[in-house]
Scaffold this motif. Sequence first.
Motif, PDB file in Angstrom:
ATOM      1  N   PRO A 144       0.825  -1.199   0.000  1.00  0.00           N
ATOM      2  CA  PRO A 144       0.000   0.000   0.000  1.00  0.00           C
ATOM      3  C   PRO A 144       0.870   1.264   0.000  1.00  0.00           C
ATOM      4  CG  PRO A 144      -0.802  -1.578   1.629  1.00  0.00           C
ATOM      5  CD  PRO A 144       0.556  -2.049   1.179  1.00  0.00           C
ATOM      6  N   LEU A 145       0.565   2.178  -0.893  1.00  0.00           N
ATOM      7  CA  LEU A 145       1.290   3.438  -0.977  1.00  0.00           C
ATOM      8  C   LEU A 145       0.513   4.579  -0.328  1.00  0.00           C
ATOM      9  CD1 LEU A 145       2.602   3.225  -4.665  1.00  0.00           C
ATOM     10  CD2 LEU A 145       3.734   2.458  -2.551  1.00  0.00           C
ATOM     11  N   ALA A 146      -0.809   4.534  -0.414  1.00  0.00           N
ATOM     12  CA  ALA A 146      -1.633   5.586   0.188  1.00  0.00           C
ATOM     13  C   ALA A 146      -3.080   5.120   0.234  1.00  0.00           C
ATOM     14  CB  ALA A 146      -1.531   6.889  -0.605  1.00  0.00           C
ATOM     15  N   PHE A 147      -3.804   5.675   1.186  1.00  0.00           N
ATOM     16  CA  PHE A 147      -5.247   5.494   1.278  1.00  0.00           C
ATOM     17  C   PHE A 147      -5.875   6.876   1.406  1.00  0.00           C
ATOM     18  CE2 PHE A 147      -3.488   1.568   3.117  1.00  0.00           C
ATOM     19  CZ  PHE A 147      -4.148   0.607   2.357  1.00  0.00           C
ATOM     20  N   HIS A 148      -6.997   7.079   0.740  1.00  0.00           N
ATOM     21  CA  HIS A 148      -7.621   8.395   0.847  1.00  0.00           C
ATOM     22  C   HIS A 148      -9.098   8.314   0.499  1.00  0.00           C
ATOM     23  CE1 HIS A 148      -8.112   9.523  -3.485  1.00  0.00           C
ATOM     24  NE2 HIS A 148      -7.212   8.563  -3.634  1.00  0.00           N
ATOM     25  N   THR A 149      -9.792   9.429   0.626  1.00  0.00           N
ATOM     26  CA  THR A 149     -11.206   9.506   0.288  1.00  0.00           C
ATOM     27  C   THR A 149     -11.457  10.773  -0.524  1.00  0.00           C
ATOM     28  OG1 THR A 149     -12.029  10.883   2.125  1.00  0.00           O
ATOM     29  CG2 THR A 149     -11.678   8.534   2.591  1.00  0.00           C
ATOM     30  N   HIS A 150     -12.652  10.873  -1.075  1.00  0.00           N
ATOM     31  CA  HIS A 150     -13.091  12.151  -1.621  1.00  0.00           C
ATOM     32  C   HIS A 150     -13.925  12.866  -0.561  1.00  0.00           C
ATOM     33  CE1 HIS A 150     -17.153  10.580  -2.206  1.00  0.00           C
ATOM     34  NE2 HIS A 150     -16.746   9.668  -3.087  1.00  0.00           N
ATOM     35  N   VAL A 248      -1.974   1.142  -4.602  1.00  0.00           N
ATOM     36  CA  VAL A 248      -1.224  -0.049  -4.203  1.00  0.00           C
ATOM     37  C   VAL A 248      -0.207  -0.436  -5.270  1.00  0.00           C
ATOM     38  CG1 VAL A 248      -3.035  -0.958  -2.697  1.00  0.00           C
ATOM     39  CG2 VAL A 248      -3.070  -1.510  -5.139  1.00  0.00           C
ATOM     40  N   MET A 249       0.862  -1.068  -4.812  1.00  0.00           N
ATOM     41  CA  MET A 249       1.961  -1.472  -5.687  1.00  0.00           C
ATOM     42  C   MET A 249       2.208  -2.969  -5.550  1.00  0.00           C
ATOM     43  SD  MET A 249       5.846   0.096  -5.769  1.00  0.00           S
ATOM     44  CE  MET A 249       7.061  -0.468  -6.966  1.00  0.00           C
ATOM     45  N   ASN A 250       2.564  -3.612  -6.641  1.00  0.00           N
ATOM     46  CA  ASN A 250       2.924  -5.017  -6.601  1.00  0.00           C
ATOM     47  C   ASN A 250       4.076  -5.215  -5.613  1.00  0.00           C
ATOM     48  OD1 ASN A 250       4.893  -7.256  -7.715  1.00  0.00           O
ATOM     49  ND2 ASN A 250       2.863  -7.778  -8.471  1.00  0.00           N
ATOM     50  N   ASP A 266       9.349   5.016  -0.776  1.00  0.00           N
ATOM     51  CA  ASP A 266       8.888   5.238   0.597  1.00  0.00           C
ATOM     52  C   ASP A 266       8.754   6.726   0.907  1.00  0.00           C
ATOM     53  OD1 ASP A 266       8.891   2.515   0.975  1.00  0.00           O
ATOM     54  OD2 ASP A 266      10.797   2.468   2.068  1.00  0.00           O
ATOM     55  N   ASP A 267       9.684   7.516   0.411  1.00  0.00           N
ATOM     56  CA  ASP A 267       9.665   8.954   0.673  1.00  0.00           C
ATOM     57  C   ASP A 267       8.507   9.659  -0.030  1.00  0.00           C
ATOM     58  OD1 ASP A 267      11.913   8.732   2.241  1.00  0.00           O
ATOM     59  OD2 ASP A 267      13.311   9.470   0.716  1.00  0.00           O
ATOM     60  N   HIS A 268       7.924   8.995  -1.019  1.00  0.00           N
ATOM     61  CA  HIS A 268       6.826   9.600  -1.777  1.00  0.00           C
ATOM     62  C   HIS A 268       5.529   8.811  -1.618  1.00  0.00           C
ATOM     63  CE1 HIS A 268      10.378  11.431  -3.625  1.00  0.00           C
ATOM     64  NE2 HIS A 268       9.581  12.409  -3.998  1.00  0.00           N
ATOM     65  N   SER A 269       5.402   8.137  -0.489  1.00  0.00           N
ATOM     66  CA  SER A 269       4.176   7.401  -0.193  1.00  0.00           C
ATOM     67  C   SER A 269       3.920   7.449   1.311  1.00  0.00           C
ATOM     68  CB  SER A 269       4.296   5.950  -0.682  1.00  0.00           C
ATOM     69  OG  SER A 269       5.360   5.271  -0.027  1.00  0.00           O
ATOM     70  N   GLY A 270       2.886   6.754   1.759  1.00  0.00           N
ATOM     71  CA  GLY A 270       2.588   6.735   3.188  1.00  0.00           C
ATOM     72  C   GLY A 270       1.649   7.853   3.615  1.00  0.00           C
ATOM     73  N   PRO A 271       1.615   8.164   4.916  1.00  0.00           N
ATOM     74  CA  PRO A 271       0.656   9.140   5.460  1.00  0.00           C
ATOM     75  C   PRO A 271       0.695  10.507   4.777  1.00  0.00           C
ATOM     76  CG  PRO A 271       1.712   7.926   7.238  1.00  0.00           C
ATOM     77  CD  PRO A 271       2.416   7.528   5.985  1.00  0.00           C
ATOM     78  N   ASP A 272       1.886  10.985   4.434  1.00  0.00           N
ATOM     79  CA  ASP A 272       1.966  12.301   3.786  1.00  0.00           C
ATOM     80  C   ASP A 272       1.286  12.284   2.423  1.00  0.00           C
ATOM     81  OD1 ASP A 272       3.300  13.407   5.916  1.00  0.00           O
ATOM     82  OD2 ASP A 272       5.304  13.194   5.029  1.00  0.00           O
ATOM     83  N   LEU A 273       1.437  11.177   1.695  1.00  0.00           N
ATOM     84  CA  LEU A 273       0.787  11.082   0.396  1.00  0.00           C
ATOM     85  C   LEU A 273      -0.722  10.953   0.559  1.00  0.00           C
ATOM     86  CD1 LEU A 273       1.173  10.995  -2.658  1.00  0.00           C
ATOM     87  CD2 LEU A 273       1.341   8.498  -2.493  1.00  0.00           C
ATOM     88  N   SER A 274      -1.170  10.235   1.577  1.00  0.00           N
ATOM     89  CA  SER A 274      -2.606  10.126   1.840  1.00  0.00           C
ATOM     90  C   SER A 274      -3.207  11.503   2.108  1.00  0.00           C
ATOM     91  CB  SER A 274      -2.852   9.199   3.033  1.00  0.00           C
ATOM     92  OG  SER A 274      -2.413   7.879   2.756  1.00  0.00           O
ATOM     93  N   ARG A 275      -2.531  12.274   2.941  1.00  0.00           N
ATOM     94  CA  ARG A 275      -3.005  13.634   3.227  1.00  0.00           C
ATOM     95  C   ARG A 275      -3.023  14.484   1.950  1.00  0.00           C
ATOM     96  NH1 ARG A 275      -3.264  17.131   7.613  1.00  0.00           N
ATOM     97  NH2 ARG A 275      -2.248  15.621   9.027  1.00  0.00           N
ATOM     98  N   ARG A 276      -1.958  14.365   1.176  1.00  0.00           N
ATOM     99  CA  ARG A 276      -1.862  15.159  -0.057  1.00  0.00           C
ATOM    100  C   ARG A 276      -2.997  14.823  -1.021  1.00  0.00           C
ATOM    101  NH1 ARG A 276       3.410  14.830  -4.043  1.00  0.00           N
ATOM    102  NH2 ARG A 276       2.422  15.568  -5.987  1.00  0.00           N
TER     103      ARG A 276
END
Length: 347
Positions: A144-150, A248-250, A266-276
């Motif tokens: 998983p790279l990010a999770f988000h909603t609209h 998500v990534m393989n 890793d530096d371009h994914s995770g919680p910061d990317l979810s927020r973005r």
Amino acid sequence: MTTMTRRTALATMGAALATPAFLKKAHAAEVTLRVAHFLPGVAPMQTRFFDVWAKEISDASNGAIEFQMFPSMQLGGKPPQLADQARQGIADISWTLPVYTPDRFPVAETFALPFMVTNAEKTSVAMDQLMQEFGQNEYKGLKPLAFHTHDGGKFHTRGQKINTVEDLKGLKLRAPNQATGEMLTLMGAETVFFPVTEMVVGLSNGVIDGCCLPYEVVPAFKLQELTSVTNEPEAGGRGVYCNTFALVMNERKYEGLSDDLRKVIDDHSGPDLSRRLGAQFDEFEAFGRSVVEKQGNEIHTIPAAEIEKWREMAQPIYDTWVEKLNKAGHDGAAIVARANELLDAQG
């Protein structure tokens, strides 16, 4: 060779040895990542997020990582297959909605329950945290790279104003997901499920009275021309619904990268990317609302106190979801309670 020349040569060799491998291969890509999603290539999600994000990663890896974009399901299949396409390696990265495969990713789908949204940014932060706490094993075979909603959905109608639950009774509404459809049915609406393309036809010929969608989809389907009233919950409270998304990534592809390149991902994914991503969807939402305003449509406010009454009416839906989570091996009550706690904490 002079002493100065030898020193210069040695310094140059030392710098080369200290340089990460991917920096020494500037502009020579070591890996190409195929990104698949269901939206057209002209959609803001492609032009304002994926294109920008891909360039950031490519620049950070000094060209060692490059991307190929496959919008509009160009790798084949249908949107519900996107997660599996990434797992199977058909795509390296997929952007998808858990609600496309109901009950398969129940933790990730939890924020798609009614009234589990404030705005996109805050809800995305809450969702990412919930997945870290409860959903680590939900996407096996995937990174998983990010999770988000609209942002929260609004009722776009052909003229009907909604003040209380009584105003929903008998309204023929297109529901955006299973849980929201159950909630609308519970409150007396006549709900229908069909693709957005059929929704446009339904609004045009009067088969349905309206739909429940965020503002951000308005421009793409010209909902401002097909409806005349938008009923939105009072600002500051819970929205009617949102859909959740997973980037998500393989996993094999990720693990096969060098340490340096994994760090770039890793530096371009995770919680910061979810927020973005959530923040970007709030921007899309603001633009969609401006389109409705420019059309001259009426924007009607549903009082927050009324929305709270609807939340109480929706309790059976939460109870059913807790049972589904329990059957999937989770502590359903704890997950739903934590989701609400995280939302409240975001303010």
